[in-house]
Structure formats: structure tokens, C-alpha cells
Design a protein around this motif. Sequence first.
Motif, PDB file in Angstrom:
ATOM      1  N   TYR A 172     -36.524  15.945  18.849  1.00 10.75           N
ATOM      2  CA  TYR A 172     -36.837  17.327  19.217  1.00 10.75           C
ATOM      3  C   TYR A 172     -35.575  18.139  19.494  1.00 10.75           C
ATOM      4  CZ  TYR A 172     -41.792  16.215  19.631  1.00 10.75           C
ATOM      5  OH  TYR A 172     -43.084  15.848  19.360  1.00 10.75           O
ATOM      6  N   GLY A 173     -35.693  19.449  19.286  1.00  8.93           N
ATOM      7  CA  GLY A 173     -34.597  20.358  19.560  1.00  8.93           C
ATOM      8  C   GLY A 173     -35.130  21.731  19.907  1.00  8.93           C
ATOM      9  N   PRO A 174     -34.260  22.599  20.420  1.00  5.29           N
ATOM     10  CA  PRO A 174     -34.713  23.941  20.798  1.00  5.29           C
ATOM     11  C   PRO A 174     -35.050  24.794  19.583  1.00  5.29           C
ATOM     12  CG  PRO A 174     -32.330  23.748  21.033  1.00  5.29           C
ATOM     13  CD  PRO A 174     -32.832  22.377  20.714  1.00  5.29           C
ATOM     14  N   HIS A 175     -35.945  25.730  19.785  1.00  2.00           N
ATOM     15  CA  HIS A 175     -36.392  26.684  18.775  1.00  2.00           C
ATOM     16  C   HIS A 175     -36.505  28.027  19.481  1.00  2.00           C
ATOM     17  CE1 HIS A 175     -39.308  28.812  16.201  1.00  2.00           C
ATOM     18  NE2 HIS A 175     -38.903  28.018  15.218  1.00  2.00           N
ATOM     19  N   PRO A 176     -36.274  29.129  18.779  1.00  4.00           N
ATOM     20  CA  PRO A 176     -36.383  30.437  19.451  1.00  4.00           C
ATOM     21  C   PRO A 176     -37.713  30.649  20.168  1.00  4.00           C
ATOM     22  CG  PRO A 176     -35.372  30.705  17.303  1.00  4.00           C
ATOM     23  CD  PRO A 176     -35.782  29.265  17.389  1.00  4.00           C
ATOM     24  N   ALA A 177     -38.772  30.005  19.694  1.00  2.00           N
ATOM     25  CA  ALA A 177     -40.085  30.192  20.318  1.00  2.00           C
ATOM     26  C   ALA A 177     -40.495  29.030  21.209  1.00  2.00           C
ATOM     27  CB  ALA A 177     -41.151  30.406  19.245  1.00  2.00           C
ATOM     28  N   GLY A 178     -39.636  28.025  21.335  1.00  3.78           N
ATOM     29  CA  GLY A 178     -40.000  26.884  22.166  1.00  3.78           C
ATOM     30  C   GLY A 178     -39.229  25.634  21.798  1.00  3.78           C
ATOM     31  N   VAL A 179     -39.927  24.565  21.448  1.00  2.00           N
ATOM     32  CA  VAL A 179     -39.334  23.273  21.098  1.00  2.00           C
ATOM     33  C   VAL A 179     -40.041  22.735  19.860  1.00  2.00           C
ATOM     34  CG1 VAL A 179     -39.010  20.877  21.846  1.00  2.00           C
ATOM     35  CG2 VAL A 179     -38.689  22.750  23.483  1.00  2.00           C
ATOM     36  N   THR A 180     -39.268  22.083  18.977  1.00  2.00           N
ATOM     37  CA  THR A 180     -39.850  21.554  17.748  1.00  2.00           C
ATOM     38  C   THR A 180     -39.093  20.307  17.294  1.00  2.00           C
ATOM     39  OG1 THR A 180     -40.601  22.196  15.523  1.00  2.00           O
ATOM     40  CG2 THR A 180     -38.383  22.881  16.165  1.00  2.00           C
ATOM     41  N   VAL A 181     -39.707  19.518  16.431  1.00  2.00           N
ATOM     42  CA  VAL A 181     -38.991  18.425  15.772  1.00  2.00           C
ATOM     43  C   VAL A 181     -38.024  19.052  14.772  1.00  2.00           C
ATOM     44  CG1 VAL A 181     -39.189  16.356  14.337  1.00  2.00           C
ATOM     45  CG2 VAL A 181     -40.950  16.865  16.042  1.00  2.00           C
ATOM     46  N   THR A 182     -36.784  18.631  14.796  1.00  2.91           N
ATOM     47  CA  THR A 182     -35.743  19.321  14.042  1.00  2.91           C
ATOM     48  C   THR A 182     -35.677  18.873  12.584  1.00  2.91           C
ATOM     49  OG1 THR A 182     -34.023  17.690  14.548  1.00  2.91           O
ATOM     50  CG2 THR A 182     -34.365  19.476  16.149  1.00  2.91           C
ATOM     51  N   ALA A 183     -35.129  19.778  11.770  1.00  2.00           N
ATOM     52  CA  ALA A 183     -34.900  19.440  10.367  1.00  2.00           C
ATOM     53  C   ALA A 183     -33.861  18.330  10.243  1.00  2.00           C
ATOM     54  CB  ALA A 183     -34.439  20.688   9.611  1.00  2.00           C
ATOM     55  N   GLU A 184     -32.914  18.300  11.149  1.00  2.00           N
ATOM     56  CA  GLU A 184     -31.893  17.250  11.127  1.00  2.00           C
ATOM     57  C   GLU A 184     -32.542  15.882  11.328  1.00  2.00           C
ATOM     58  OE1 GLU A 184     -30.107  21.067  11.816  1.00  2.00           O
ATOM     59  OE2 GLU A 184     -31.678  20.023  12.949  1.00  2.00           O
ATOM     60  N   TYR A 185     -33.496  15.821  12.235  1.00  2.00           N
ATOM     61  CA  TYR A 185     -34.185  14.543  12.454  1.00  2.00           C
ATOM     62  C   TYR A 185     -34.979  14.142  11.215  1.00  2.00           C
ATOM     63  CZ  TYR A 185     -37.113  10.918  14.432  1.00  2.00           C
ATOM     64  OH  TYR A 185     -37.745   9.718  14.654  1.00  2.00           O
ATOM     65  N   LEU A 186     -35.663  15.097  10.621  1.00  2.00           N
ATOM     66  CA  LEU A 186     -36.412  14.799   9.401  1.00  2.00           C
ATOM     67  C   LEU A 186     -35.491  14.243   8.330  1.00  2.00           C
ATOM     68  CD1 LEU A 186     -38.785  14.841   7.446  1.00  2.00           C
ATOM     69  CD2 LEU A 186     -38.369  17.292   7.097  1.00  2.00           C
ATOM     70  N   ARG A 187     -34.357  14.866   8.129  1.00  2.00           N
ATOM     71  CA  ARG A 187     -33.427  14.382   7.100  1.00  2.00           C
ATOM     72  C   ARG A 187     -32.960  12.960   7.397  1.00  2.00           C
ATOM     73  NH1 ARG A 187     -31.391  19.810   7.278  1.00  2.00           N
ATOM     74  NH2 ARG A 187     -29.677  19.157   8.624  1.00  2.00           N
ATOM     75  N   SER A 188     -32.814  12.619   8.673  1.00  2.00           N
ATOM     76  CA  SER A 188     -32.359  11.274   9.037  1.00  2.00           C
ATOM     77  C   SER A 188     -33.428  10.218   8.776  1.00  2.00           C
ATOM     78  CB  SER A 188     -31.961  11.229  10.520  1.00  2.00           C
ATOM     79  OG  SER A 188     -33.098  11.246  11.372  1.00  2.00           O
ATOM     80  N   ARG A 189     -34.676  10.653   8.569  1.00  2.00           N
ATOM     81  CA  ARG A 189     -35.780   9.727   8.382  1.00  2.00           C
ATOM     82  C   ARG A 189     -36.332   9.744   6.955  1.00  2.00           C
ATOM     83  NH1 ARG A 189     -36.255   5.826  11.185  1.00  2.00           N
ATOM     84  NH2 ARG A 189     -38.535   5.810  11.296  1.00  2.00           N
TER      85      ARG A 189
END
Length: 293
Positions: free
Chosen positions: A80-97
Motif C-alpha cells: 500500500y501507498g498514499p494516494h491523493p484521495a486516500g490509500v491504495t495498492v501501488t503500481a510499484e507493488y503490482l509490477r514487483s508481483r
Amino acid sequence: MTETLLAEADWTARAEAHRSRVEQFIEPHLRRARAGIPHPVWDFLFRYYSLRPRQLRVWHPGYGFVLGGSSRSYLNRAGYGPHPAGVTVTAEYLRSRVDTVEFIATLLRATADRSPRLNCFGMHEWAMVYRAPTVRHGQVPLRLGAAGTDEVVESMPLRCTHFDAFRFFTEPAAAMNEGPLSRRDQPEWEQPGCVHANMDLYKWCYKLGPLIASELMFECLELAADARALDMRASPYDLRDHGFEPIAIETPAGRAAYIRAQQDIAARATPLRAAIGDHCDELLVAAMVAVGN
């Protein structure tokens, strides 16, 4: 994959509903664990499968969803990482998986594309104790005894297609299987009639982690529990003292009963397998878009 903002009231209600379902599911296991009482059927769901109760309790919305409101506690969770509207699973994490997502997608599509095979009769548990000096569940007896169990194995073909069952076969039983299975060849063998392949849908969900919704994972866990019960009722173990009436697969009536139950598990697994596969495809597209940006 478009982003969807979940209002705090919505996602907290879903998280609480998930936690409530999980607590009801795991409470008997935790009670037994505190008392040091093993269970030959249900411990499998918590020992063979590596997701721990504390991890199972945590609700995830899946990739592409933004948790609004008071969601900063999710920043302490992997992915998870910060998002302008809250918190979300990040694109960086998706790429790592991506490699994991690709493997799961390939395996599930290959499995779904095959016709179900309904002629193994759950013999894998029998093959695990064939000519063995000890049994895997020492606290329960073999229903037919060691010699009787060996006779059943020798009277029926071994047609296992699932590597993670086959790898526990005794050496003489492995030599009797219709083919030598390996991890490398897993996508070439798995088929949708296999009770273990359907049980493993739960595993593939938690391997995807926060990238997939917890509601789907819990549905797969419920299926895995029912598949496990079938697995052990058809096993060589006498589990009547634990409330499990045996399916005597050494008889024609028992084999017919096993096939009916196996078909039911396979029918329930079909839409779940498709849902996981579709989500994997969406994740792979999203990963490509993220790289492009």
C-alpha cells in the motif's frame, strides 16, 4: 483498470463483515491450538496453507481501489501507498508481483481449458501411506489396516494429476502413478476435476495478496474446507470419531459417491477459477499501462 474510490463507511463495513466471517471460521482452530489438540482434517488449512489467521483477518479491496477517509493504517501493510484521495495498492507493488500473476494466470487458464477427469477416486491419500512404516496422521487408525490399505492401492490405477499431492507419495506408489509429475510440468497436468487443484484456488488468492479482493479469497477458503472434508472422508483413515463418515472408495458405491461429491466441488470451483483468472488478466494489463507511464 480504472480506479474506484471507496468511501470510508463502505470499505469499513466490508472490512468488518470480512473479519466477522473469518473469526467464525477460525475460532474452532484457535481453540484447539490453545489446548494443544491437533485435528487430522482442519489443521491442513492452517499448516499446509501458509496464510496465518492474523493475515486472514485483514480485509483487502484489491488493486485499483482507493480507500478514502481514515485509511492511513493501511500504509503499514505491504503493497500500500498514499494516494491523493486516500490509500491504495501501488503500481510499484503490482509490477514487483508480475511474475507471480503471470504464473497463476497461466496455470488457471491451462487448468480451465481441460476436461475434468473423474477417475482418480481420491487415491492420493492412500498412495501417501502405501507400504509405509508410519502414517502421516498417527493419531487416527487406518480404516482397513496397513495390509488392507496396500491391497486397495494395488487393485486400482493411480491417476494423480496434482504435483503437490504426488510429491508426498511413497516411492513405490509414485512409480505406479500414470505419469511422473514435476513442478515444471504443473500447467501441463492440472485439470478442473482435481479436488486438490480446486482446493488450491485459496492458495492462489493469498499468493496474489492485496492485489485481489478478500471476499473472493474467503469464498475460495470455504470451498477448500469442503474439498478437504471430501479428501479425508475418501482417505484410508478412519475419522468417524471426528465426525467424518468414510467414503469407501474401495467399493463401486463408494467410488460413485466420490465422483458425485467431486463434481459438486468442481462445479463450485469453475466460476471462482474464472474470476481469479480474469482478475489476473486485468492486473497484467494494468501492469503494462503502469510501465508505459
